[in-house]
Structure formats: C-alpha cells, structure tokens
Design an enzyme around this catalytic site. Structure first.
Site, mmCIF file in Angstrom:
data_model
loop_
_atom_site.group_PDB
_atom_site.id
_atom_site.type_symbol
_atom_site.label_atom_id
_atom_site.label_comp_id
_atom_site.label_asym_id
_atom_site.label_seq_id
_atom_site.Cartn_x
_atom_site.Cartn_y
_atom_site.Cartn_z
ATOM 1 N N GLY A 65 0.560 8.121 2.898
ATOM 2 C CA GLY A 65 -0.082 6.881 2.224
ATOM 3 C C GLY A 65 0.583 5.731 3.126
ATOM 4 O O GLY A 65 -0.331 4.661 3.383
ATOM 5 N N ALA A 66 1.824 5.514 2.941
ATOM 6 C CA ALA A 66 2.496 4.420 3.745
ATOM 7 C C ALA A 66 3.923 4.981 4.103
ATOM 8 O O ALA A 66 4.584 5.868 3.687
ATOM 9 C CB ALA A 66 2.372 3.124 2.874
ATOM 10 N N MET A 67 4.861 3.934 4.839
ATOM 11 C CA MET A 67 6.114 4.150 5.216
ATOM 12 C C MET A 67 6.778 2.864 5.183
ATOM 13 O O MET A 67 6.262 1.824 5.727
ATOM 14 C CB MET A 67 6.127 4.764 6.682
ATOM 15 C CG MET A 67 7.574 4.957 6.842
ATOM 16 S SD MET A 67 8.238 6.272 5.733
ATOM 17 C CE MET A 67 7.395 7.925 6.357
ATOM 18 N N GLU A 68 7.932 2.819 4.328
ATOM 19 C CA GLU A 68 8.499 1.551 4.144
ATOM 20 C C GLU A 68 9.555 0.645 5.172
ATOM 21 O O GLU A 68 10.695 0.522 4.809
ATOM 22 C CB GLU A 68 9.053 1.538 2.992
ATOM 23 C CG GLU A 68 10.632 2.605 2.534
ATOM 24 C CD GLU A 68 10.310 4.079 2.620
ATOM 25 O OE1 GLU A 68 11.325 4.724 2.310
ATOM 26 O OE2 GLU A 68 9.010 4.388 2.549
ATOM 27 N N HIS A 101 4.661 -0.364 -4.116
ATOM 28 C CA HIS A 101 5.659 0.694 -4.046
ATOM 29 C C HIS A 101 6.384 0.535 -2.581
ATOM 30 O O HIS A 101 7.754 0.647 -2.851
ATOM 31 C CB HIS A 101 4.951 2.104 -3.853
ATOM 32 C CG HIS A 101 5.684 3.162 -3.705
ATOM 33 N ND1 HIS A 101 6.203 4.111 -4.659
ATOM 34 C CD2 HIS A 101 6.409 3.783 -2.707
ATOM 35 C CE1 HIS A 101 6.937 4.979 -4.266
ATOM 36 N NE2 HIS A 101 7.095 4.931 -2.909
ATOM 37 N N GLU A 102 5.920 0.011 -1.768
ATOM 38 C CA GLU A 102 6.539 -0.034 -0.258
ATOM 39 C C GLU A 102 7.323 -1.227 -0.266
ATOM 40 O O GLU A 102 8.542 -1.296 0.294
ATOM 41 C CB GLU A 102 5.496 0.113 0.765
ATOM 42 C CG GLU A 102 4.599 1.365 1.011
ATOM 43 C CD GLU A 102 5.452 2.576 0.877
ATOM 44 O OE1 GLU A 102 6.550 2.673 1.214
ATOM 45 O OE2 GLU A 102 4.958 3.407 0.261
ATOM 46 N N GLU A 124 12.584 7.933 -4.149
ATOM 47 C CA GLU A 124 11.018 8.132 -4.402
ATOM 48 C C GLU A 124 10.694 7.810 -5.961
ATOM 49 O O GLU A 124 10.003 7.213 -6.376
ATOM 50 C CB GLU A 124 10.617 9.319 -3.652
ATOM 51 C CG GLU A 124 10.734 9.032 -2.173
ATOM 52 C CD GLU A 124 9.846 7.817 -1.819
ATOM 53 O OE1 GLU A 124 9.012 7.133 -2.496
ATOM 54 O OE2 GLU A 124 9.955 7.685 -0.464
#
Length: 678
Positions: A65-68, A101-102, A124
């Site tokens: 979904g995404a990467m922080e 979230h990220e 997480e």
C-alpha cells in the site's frame, strides 16, 4: 503539488506530493490528509515532525500500500489519488488513514525502529492502532471500530485458524514478505489497544512518552515497549507477554447470574485457546491464560436504563467470576464492549435479549454486535435448514428488530447502515463446527436478505426516496452516512425482486454524481443474469467513462470477479484475457484474481474449476511477482474446513503448484508447503 505545515514549535515544513502529470488533479485529498495527520500527532501524542521537508510519491506499480521511507514515502496510487468521479467514500477515508499511518511511522518505525524482523509488530501493530485512532477522531469511533472488527473476523480470525497461524511476534520464516500479515498488523494493533484499555488514556500516554524518551534513535524489541508501559504505569505486565508468544484466537465462555435478594450480579468468564493447525494437542495444553480487558455494562430490563456503566474487568485466570453490587433490577449484560479483546464470545443470550441490546445498549459497538449475533444465529439456523432440504424460516422477532433499526432516526447513518448489513460468508464460516458447505451458506444468506427485503420493501422504498436528495458531492460525515443508507436501501430493493428494482438501479447508476453511488449501483447490476440489458449497458458505460483511468478500471474488474451470478467464473476467465488486464500490475491482479479468490460461493464451486483457475494464475504469477502470488494462495488456506471432495481438489492444486517445473520462489514455496502439510 506543494504546501507547508507549521509545527507546534513554529518550524515551517515543506510538503510535496508527486504523481504522474495526468494524476495531479487527484492529489489534493492526500495533501489535506497529510496536514491533518501532522496536526493530530502533535495534539494527541505530542509528536512533532523533525525534518524540514516531507515528500510523498505516488506510483502505479507497487506491491504494498505504501512504504514509510524517512521523509520520502512511496505510495501506491490506489492509496493516494482521489476525486469524486474516481474514488468512493471508503477510498477517501482509507487514503486519509494510510497517509496518516505512514506519517505516524516517523516516530513508531523510523525514529524508534525494530531490532530485527521478528519485532515487526512493534512498529506495525502500534502504528495501525495509531492510524485507527486517527480515523476514529476524524470520523466516527463506532463506525471505525466496526470496520476494524469486520476485517478481523473476515480475515485475521481465519488466519489464526489456518496453516499459517503465528503469534504477532513470529518465531521463524523463510520469506519475510509472508509475515506482513493481518496477525502482525491487525491483531498486533488489538494488543496495543488492550494496553490502552488496561492502563487508560493517561497512563498509556505516559508509557508512550517514556518509550520515545528511552528509545529515540534506537532499534528495539516488543519487550522494550512492554517494559515502558509497565514502568510508566507501575503495573505488572509479565503475563501480558503471552499475546506475543501464543498463536490462535481465544474463546470466552461467559455465564451471568442475577441474585435479586442481594441486588448482586455475577459474571463468570472462562478462557480457552485451541491448537492451531500447525500445533499438536500437547502444545495447546501448554497454552497459558492470557491477560485481557473485558469491558462490561448492565442495562435494566424494566426501565431500560444503564445500571452499571462500562466497567473494566481484568481476566488473568482460566476462569474468573466478577461481581457487580447495587443491581436493583434484573439486568441484560453487555459484554466485551468496544470489542475490548480479540476473542470469540460464547454466551447464551436469547433472541429477545439481543433485540433489547440492539435497541437500548449505550455502547454503539455493542448495539451493532448484538445485531450481528442475532443475524448470525438466524443465518446459521437457515443454513442448517437449507442443508437438510427443509423450507427455511426467518423468525418474526428478527424482522421486527430489523424494521426498528431501519425506521429509527439515527444520528449516525453510516452506523445505521452497518447495523443492517448481514455478516459475510467468510465470517459466518468461522462459526461453523462441521465441514463448510459454501453453496448452502450462500443460499442461506441470500434467503435471509431476500426475506428482510420483501418484508420491509415499502419501508426500504420510502427511505431510499427520502435519501435521494440529489445533493452535490460533499465529503462530510452526514453525507457519507446518507449515501451509505441510500445505497443499502438500493441493495435491499434489488433483493426484494420488485419488478422495477433493476430499473431503479439503472437510474441510480446513470444519475450518480459520485463514484460511491455509481459503484454501488453497478455492484447490484452485475448480479443480474448475463443477458440482462441493464447489466450489459452499465458495464459498458462504466468502462467507457473510466477513460483509461487504472484505478477506476480496477473497480470494474473487481466487481465482476466478486459477483455471485452463475456466469462469474466464465466471465472472470474472459476478463483474464481482456486487453485491459495484465499480470504485471499488482493492483490489477488483486482486482481480478484477489477478488475472485475471496468470492467464497464461486471460488468453491463443486466442480473445482475455480481452484484450477486460481492455481494456474499463481503458477504464472510466481515468476513475475512472487509476493502477490503468495498472497493469492490465501484462498486455499482453509481447505481442511470443507467436505472431502473439495479438500481433495484443493490439495491437488496445492501439490500441482509445489510441483511447478523450474521450482518456486521462497514466498510461494513457504505458503504452499505449509498449507499442503496442514
């Protein structure tokens, strides 16, 4: 697009959200969500951003979904791009939550990070809890909690009962990608929520502050987080570690007793946790009691008022009895308020008591929960009648309870809509003791929905008309709720078999001024027979209107793969050869194969062709994208829960996958081999 944010200490942070040129007009919501996230993290947790720039980059082809990445988040376009013509209300809210979230990972994941992969839930689970709280504060606490619990029961509980079951802190892995799971993320978040419930907001915040103070700039473990909570609160949380080490979903057996002569109510709670498929009975026998918060309230049967407000009971033993004094009339007990622990509840409650809680419980989540328990009881009763070849019956008391919800003037219409949505087939299957009959389960759910629809058709029609205001699209809680209730009424009208239902849905589709309404109407129309003119026209128009937009076309594939129409499998096979389909785009793969694998009634067709079709796709995909291929294997996870014929067919496909010429990726091998051995 660019903007700025002034932190609580007065620093200016430059914000940028990047995308392909043609998508720039869909970035405003992402930017607004980022600014809300930064402000909320300061106000709720005292966490200020530390760099002078923050970038988000949206890409079309992305497995996650995404990467922080620190200061430069990489996002899937599905979780970045939004405008009313292409994104639903749920898309808007999910984008806001994932942007949050990220961003929240800046503190819980980046500044304080994990010592090793086994600690993944440290960042997480904690960050999912934080994004859930953010979304709840932005919208509705009750609705967010319901959405979370629906996801838990529909996916995570199944994971806990399957061959890949693992504690939130796994002990081994072959491919770490396979442990980005619902258990690590969502059950991990429930564990964090239990800390919050046990300690309360003030002490939990003190524990968070101590955690950051001690470990800023460090790589740490789940034990370090637990110690910070224990030290800040003065509580002994040694037993709580069992949530990190023991797999499976605990079951609570609850019994209540009222002693009128002493104005006293006793509640006895016993906990057990069965072995997972990978564990033997000896391992299960060694499982020790969990430490968990059980939130309880009592409502008077006579005056329908709350006798005992929400009270925290701490369960630490295999069985405990909790006593409530000053109870002056016989109560109806409201247990596990707010879903205070991730467990299955086993409690004898009459239909009348559940209907009572639906109407009078002061806890919004438990009002919904009472409805779900009543619906589940009715659905499983009908399921057994369908299996036995009997004429299924739906109790009149149940229909009256549904009518009461439908006709009430609710403050939160989105909550009202959720109270009228029947539990899904995957969730229902988790309540079955014997082999799952997917065809009977589907027939039971269709029958109950149709019975409600026919019984209350005129009321659904009136509500639908009243909610059809023609308002220009606005993303507000009130308008989201109005659309949710209107679209729910449309679904029940279609289920009623009213002669004009399909024309109402077709009109709904044509006049829709948002993707929310358009997609809802199309979701109803794809259930019509293949030869239906309304179905064919709507599908053609939707694809044309998409004008090549990848995210809209994903929705087009997904709805057709999720349909329960008789021709779904053949249609999905044709769609896999469609010019717009490709195995190289993860979103497109999920929209077709992922949706099909989650379509319980069709995937588990008696001829086994659904199994063969998905196995073919997994074998082809393994050489292109092993991570996504491994995810698709999840549809085979519960193969042991079905009848012997289906078991044999699913096992054969798992062995065929394992026997792929040229070998398998570690991702697919690990999952397929564990499933096959279960």
């Amino acid at each position: 697009i660019s903007d700025e944010f002034k932190t609580m200490s007065g620093r200016e942070v430059k914000l940028n959200v990047f995308s392909e040129h043609e998508n720039v007009d869909a970035l405003d919501h992402a930017m607004a969500s980022l600014k809300k996230s930064m402000k909320w993290d300061e106000e709720r947790w005292g966490r200020e951003y530390d760099l002078d720039v923050y970038h988000i980059v949206a890409v079309n082809d992305f497995n996650m979904g995404a990467m922080e990445n620190k200061g430069l988040n990489v996002f899937n376009t599905a979780l970045t791009l939004a405008k009313p013509e292409t994104a639903t209300d749920m898309n808007y809210m999910r984008i806001e939550g994932v942007i949050g979230h990220e961003y929240f990972h800046n503190w819980t994941g980046n500044r304080v990070t994990c010592r090793d992969w086994f600690q993944l839930t440290l960042k997480e689970g904690l960050t999912v809890f934080r994004d859930q709280e953010f979304s709840a504060d932005m919208w509705s606490h009750a609705v967010k909690r319901i959405q979370t619990v629906r996801a838990l029961r529909g996916s995570q509980f199944q994971e806990d009962a399957g061959p890949m079951a693992h504690p939130i802190r796994p002990e081994s892995y072959i491919a770490m990608d396979n442990f980005y799971t619902m258990t690590v993320y969502y059950k991990g978040a429930e564990v964090i929520r239990m800390y919050h419930s046990l300690l309360g907001e003030k002490l939990f915040r003190r524990g968070m502050d101590l955690y950051f103070e001690r470990h800023d700039g460090c790589a740490v473990t789940c034990d370090d987080f637990r110690k910070a909570m224990a030290d800040a609160s003065g509580r002994d949380l040694t037993q709580f570690e069992r949530w990190y080490t023991q797999a499976g979903t605990p079951v609570l057996k609850v019994e209540g007793k009222y002693v009128p002569g002493e104005s006293r109510y006793e509640l006895t709670v016993a906990q057990t946790c069965a072995p997972t498929p990978a564990e033997d009975s000896a391992t299960a026998a060694e499982k020790l009691p969990f430490h968990m918060p059980i939130k309880v309230g009592l409502i008077g049967k006579e005056d329908r008022k709350e006798l005992v407000p929400t009270t925290l009971c701490e369960l630490t033993k295999a069985s405990q009895t909790f006593e409530f004094k000053g109870v002056t009339q016989e109560p109806v007990v409201s247990v596990l308020r707010g879903f205070s622990a991730p467990v299955r509840l086993n409690m004898e409650t009459s239909d009348d008591e559940l209907a009572f809680l639906m109407a009078y419980d002061t806890d919004d989540f438990n009002r919904w929960e009472a409805g779900q328990r009543l619906m589940t009881r009715v659905l499983l009763g009908v399921y057994e009648e369908v299996k036995a070849g009997k004429e299924p019956k739906v109790p009149e008391t149940f229909l009256e309870a549904a009518k009461e919800v439908l006709t009430s003037e609710a403050k939160d219409r989105q909550l009202q809509a959720y109270m009228l949505i029947l539990p899904g087939e995957a969730t229902l299957s988790g309540s079955l003791q014997d082999a799952i009959d997917p065809a009977a389960l589907h027939k039971a759910r269709v029958h109950v929905k149709k019975t409600i629809a026919k019984s209350l058709e005129s009321t659904f029609r009136e509500r639908y008309k009243a909610l059809s205001t023609g308002e220009k699209y606005k993303l507000t809680a009130e308008e989201v709720g109005r659309r949710a209730m209107r679209n729910l009424c449309l679904g029940y009208l279609m289920a009623s078999d009213a002669k004009d239902a399909s024309s109402i849905a077709a009109k709904h589709f044509k006049e829709a001024n948002s993707m929310t309404d358009k997609l809802s109407a199309l979701g109803q129309l794809v259930e019509l027979p293949a030869e239906s003119a309304e179905r064919q026209a709507a599908l053609k128009a939707f694809y044309k209107d998409a004008d090549g937009d990848p995210l809209v076309i994903d929705k087009w594939f997904m709805l057709q793969a999720s349909a329960s129409a008789e021709d779904t499998l053949e249609n999905v096979k044709a769609l896999s050869r469609h010019e717009g389909f490709t195995l190289k785009n993860p979103n497109r793969v999920r929209s077709l194969y992922g949706a099909f694998g989650g379509n319980m009634h069709i995937f588990h067709g008696e001829d086994g062709k659904g199994y063969e079709f998905l196995a073919d796709a997994i074998i082809r995909l393994d050489t292109i994208n092993p991570q996504i291929a491994a995810r698709l294997l999840g549809s085979f996870a519960m193969w042991r829960r079905f009848d012997g014929k289906r078991q044999a067919m699913m096992k054969a496909q798992l062995l065929r996958i394992l026997g792929k010429k040229g070998g398998l990726s570690n991702d697919v091998f690990e999952v397929a081999s564990k499933y096959a051995k279960a």
